[in-house]
Design a protein around this motif. Structure first.
Motif, PDB file in Angstrom:
ATOM      1  N   GLN A  44       0.806  -1.204   0.018  1.00 18.70           N
ATOM      2  CA  GLN A  44      -0.189   0.054  -0.013  1.00 18.70           C
ATOM      3  C   GLN A  44       1.022   1.330  -0.144  1.00 18.70           C
ATOM      4  N   ILE A  45       2.010   1.107   0.288  1.00 18.09           N
ATOM      5  CA  ILE A  45       2.950   2.226   0.389  1.00 18.09           C
ATOM      6  C   ILE A  45       3.041   3.113  -0.774  1.00 18.09           C
ATOM      7  N   PRO A  46       3.216   2.587  -2.044  1.00 20.26           N
ATOM      8  CA  PRO A  46       3.431   3.295  -3.034  1.00 20.26           C
ATOM      9  C   PRO A  46       2.459   4.281  -3.549  1.00 20.26           C
ATOM     10  N   GLY A  47       1.209   3.795  -3.305  1.00 21.33           N
ATOM     11  CA  GLY A  47       0.102   5.059  -3.557  1.00 21.33           C
ATOM     12  C   GLY A  47      -0.668   5.690  -2.239  1.00 21.33           C
ATOM     13  N   GLY A  48       0.116   5.134  -1.347  1.00 24.01           N
ATOM     14  CA  GLY A  48      -0.328   6.038  -0.091  1.00 24.01           C
ATOM     15  C   GLY A  48      -0.356   7.400   0.004  1.00 24.01           C
ATOM     16  N   SER A  49      -1.506   7.918   0.824  1.00 22.25           N
ATOM     17  CA  SER A  49      -1.565   9.246   0.886  1.00 22.25           C
ATOM     18  C   SER A  49      -0.584   9.482   2.275  1.00 22.25           C
ATOM     19  N   LYS A  50      -0.351  10.783   2.338  1.00 23.12           N
ATOM     20  CA  LYS A  50       0.396  11.451   3.662  1.00 23.12           C
ATOM     21  C   LYS A  50      -0.129  10.807   4.872  1.00 23.12           C
ATOM     22  N   ALA A  51      -1.444  10.587   5.174  1.00 22.54           N
ATOM     23  CA  ALA A  51      -2.062  10.216   6.014  1.00 22.54           C
ATOM     24  C   ALA A  51      -1.872   8.647   6.318  1.00 22.54           C
ATOM     25  N   VAL A  52      -1.851   8.157   5.352  1.00 23.09           N
ATOM     26  CA  VAL A  52      -1.816   6.572   5.363  1.00 23.09           C
ATOM     27  C   VAL A  52      -0.449   6.179   5.574  1.00 23.09           C
ATOM     28  N   LEU A  53       0.875   6.915   5.186  1.00 24.73           N
ATOM     29  CA  LEU A  53       1.949   6.614   5.355  1.00 24.73           C
ATOM     30  C   LEU A  53       2.451   7.051   6.701  1.00 24.73           C
ATOM     31  N   GLU A  54       1.912   8.044   7.335  1.00 26.45           N
ATOM     32  CA  GLU A  54       2.020   8.466   8.776  1.00 26.45           C
ATOM     33  C   GLU A  54       1.621   7.315   9.522  1.00 26.45           C
ATOM     34  N   ALA A  55       0.220   6.797   9.341  1.00 24.76           N
ATOM     35  CA  ALA A  55      -0.365   5.654  10.195  1.00 24.76           C
ATOM     36  C   ALA A  55       0.509   4.664  10.094  1.00 24.76           C
ATOM     37  N   TYR A  56       1.202   4.176   8.983  1.00 24.38           N
ATOM     38  CA  TYR A  56       2.186   2.982   8.801  1.00 24.38           C
ATOM     39  C   TYR A  56       3.367   3.361   9.699  1.00 24.38           C
ATOM     40  N   ALA A  57       3.721   4.463   9.647  1.00 24.85           N
ATOM     41  CA  ALA A  57       4.979   4.808  10.294  1.00 24.85           C
ATOM     42  C   ALA A  57       4.618   4.438  12.056  1.00 24.85           C
ATOM     43  N   GLU A  58       3.462   5.182  12.438  1.00 22.90           N
ATOM     44  CA  GLU A  58       3.007   4.762  13.636  1.00 22.90           C
ATOM     45  C   GLU A  58       2.930   3.252  14.171  1.00 22.90           C
ATOM     46  N   ILE A  59       2.272   2.562  13.169  1.00 28.20           N
ATOM     47  CA  ILE A  59       2.141   1.165  13.156  1.00 28.20           C
ATOM     48  C   ILE A  59       3.456   0.349  13.435  1.00 28.20           C
ATOM     49  N   TYR A  60       4.480   0.654  12.661  1.00 32.93           N
ATOM     50  CA  TYR A  60       5.830   0.169  12.481  1.00 32.93           C
ATOM     51  C   TYR A  60       6.269   0.331  14.191  1.00 32.93           C
ATOM     52  N   TYR A  61       6.416   1.427  14.311  1.00 33.69           N
ATOM     53  CA  TYR A  61       7.025   2.140  15.547  1.00 33.69           C
ATOM     54  C   TYR A  61       6.317   1.441  16.669  1.00 33.69           C
ATOM     55  N   SER A 110       9.645   9.517  -5.646  1.00 39.17           N
ATOM     56  CA  SER A 110       8.679   9.601  -5.007  1.00 39.17           C
ATOM     57  C   SER A 110       8.266   8.429  -3.979  1.00 39.17           C
ATOM     58  N   MET A 111       8.700   7.385  -4.466  1.00 44.75           N
ATOM     59  CA  MET A 111       8.775   6.077  -3.677  1.00 44.75           C
ATOM     60  C   MET A 111       9.705   6.264  -2.616  1.00 44.75           C
ATOM     61  N   PHE A 112      11.037   6.780  -2.729  1.00 48.74           N
ATOM     62  CA  PHE A 112      11.791   7.100  -1.612  1.00 48.74           C
ATOM     63  C   PHE A 112      11.217   7.665  -0.497  1.00 48.74           C
ATOM     64  N   ARG A 113      10.621   8.912  -1.288  1.00 45.52           N
ATOM     65  CA  ARG A 113       9.999   9.771   0.068  1.00 45.52           C
ATOM     66  C   ARG A 113       8.750   9.194   0.697  1.00 45.52           C
ATOM     67  N   ALA A 114       8.078   8.113   0.033  1.00 49.57           N
ATOM     68  CA  ALA A 114       6.935   7.525   0.762  1.00 49.57           C
ATOM     69  C   ALA A 114       7.504   6.583   1.823  1.00 49.57           C
ATOM     70  N   LEU A 115       8.798   5.899   1.443  1.00 51.69           N
ATOM     71  CA  LEU A 115       9.290   4.763   2.243  1.00 51.69           C
ATOM     72  C   LEU A 115       9.857   5.750   3.525  1.00 51.69           C
ATOM     73  N   MET A 116      10.576   6.713   3.354  1.00 48.47           N
ATOM     74  CA  MET A 116      11.141   7.553   4.239  1.00 48.47           C
ATOM     75  C   MET A 116      10.159   8.124   5.330  1.00 48.47           C
ATOM     76  N   LYS A 117       8.903   8.471   4.822  1.00 48.28           N
ATOM     77  CA  LYS A 117       7.639   8.589   5.748  1.00 48.28           C
ATOM     78  C   LYS A 117       7.455   7.666   6.693  1.00 48.28           C
ATOM     79  N   CYS A 118       7.541   6.346   6.289  1.00 49.15           N
ATOM     80  CA  CYS A 118       7.366   5.092   6.871  1.00 49.15           C
ATOM     81  C   CYS A 118       8.342   5.069   8.105  1.00 49.15           C
ATOM     82  N   LEU A 119       9.405   5.742   7.914  1.00 50.33           N
ATOM     83  CA  LEU A 119      10.567   5.359   8.910  1.00 50.33           C
ATOM     84  C   LEU A 119      10.772   6.420   9.930  1.00 50.33           C
ATOM     85  N   GLN A 120       9.813   7.547   9.809  1.00 45.03           N
ATOM     86  CA  GLN A 120       9.880   8.706  10.740  1.00 45.03           C
ATOM     87  C   GLN A 120       9.280   8.578  11.820  1.00 45.03           C
TER      88      GLN A 120
END
Length: 120
Positions: A44-61, A110-120
């Motif tokens: 879901q990361i490639p097409g994820g919105s900012k809110a979705v990517l932030e949610a994934y970041a929270e989930i992983y953390y 764009s994919m790099f930025r999406a993945l980076m968002k998941c690690l923040q």
């Protein structure tokens, strides 16, 4: 199993704090479930919105941090501590390391930025 993965990576589920907690909990249920949950979210990361990517970041953390807290608080039960340590290692080695690997080898900015968002 596939229904759990669909729920865990669903944007509807990610909108609510309980949904994010549930998704993080799925990482902690069983070490063998970690790759499945990660793959469902990673898809879901490639097409994820900012809110979705932030949610994934929270989930992983949350998944990683909660397992760490459980393993340090369960000193009296050696088996439980071992299991929590194994789950934490699976999260680190199979999920977080995979995201870092993808970031290093990705060609699309764009994919790099999406993945980076998941690690923040």
């Amino acid at each position: 199993r596939s229904n759990l993965m669909r729920v865990a990576s669903s944007p509807r589920c990610l909108k609510f704090p309980e949904g994010r907690k549930f998704s993080a909990y799925l990482f902690q249920v069983d070490p063998l479930l970690v790759p499945s949950v990660h793959q469902a979210m990673k898809a879901q990361i490639p097409g994820g919105s900012k809110a979705v990517l932030e949610a994934y970041a929270e989930i992983y953390y949350r998944a990683w941090k909660d397992v760490e807290n459980k393993s340090s608080s369960e000193d009296e039960d050696g088996d439980s501590k071992n299991e929590q340590t194994i789950i934490r290692e699976h999260i680190e080695n199979q999920a977080l390391s995979d995201i870092v690997y993808c970031m290093i080898h990705i060609a699309k900015p764009s994919m790099f930025r999406a993945l980076m968002k998941c690690l923040q």
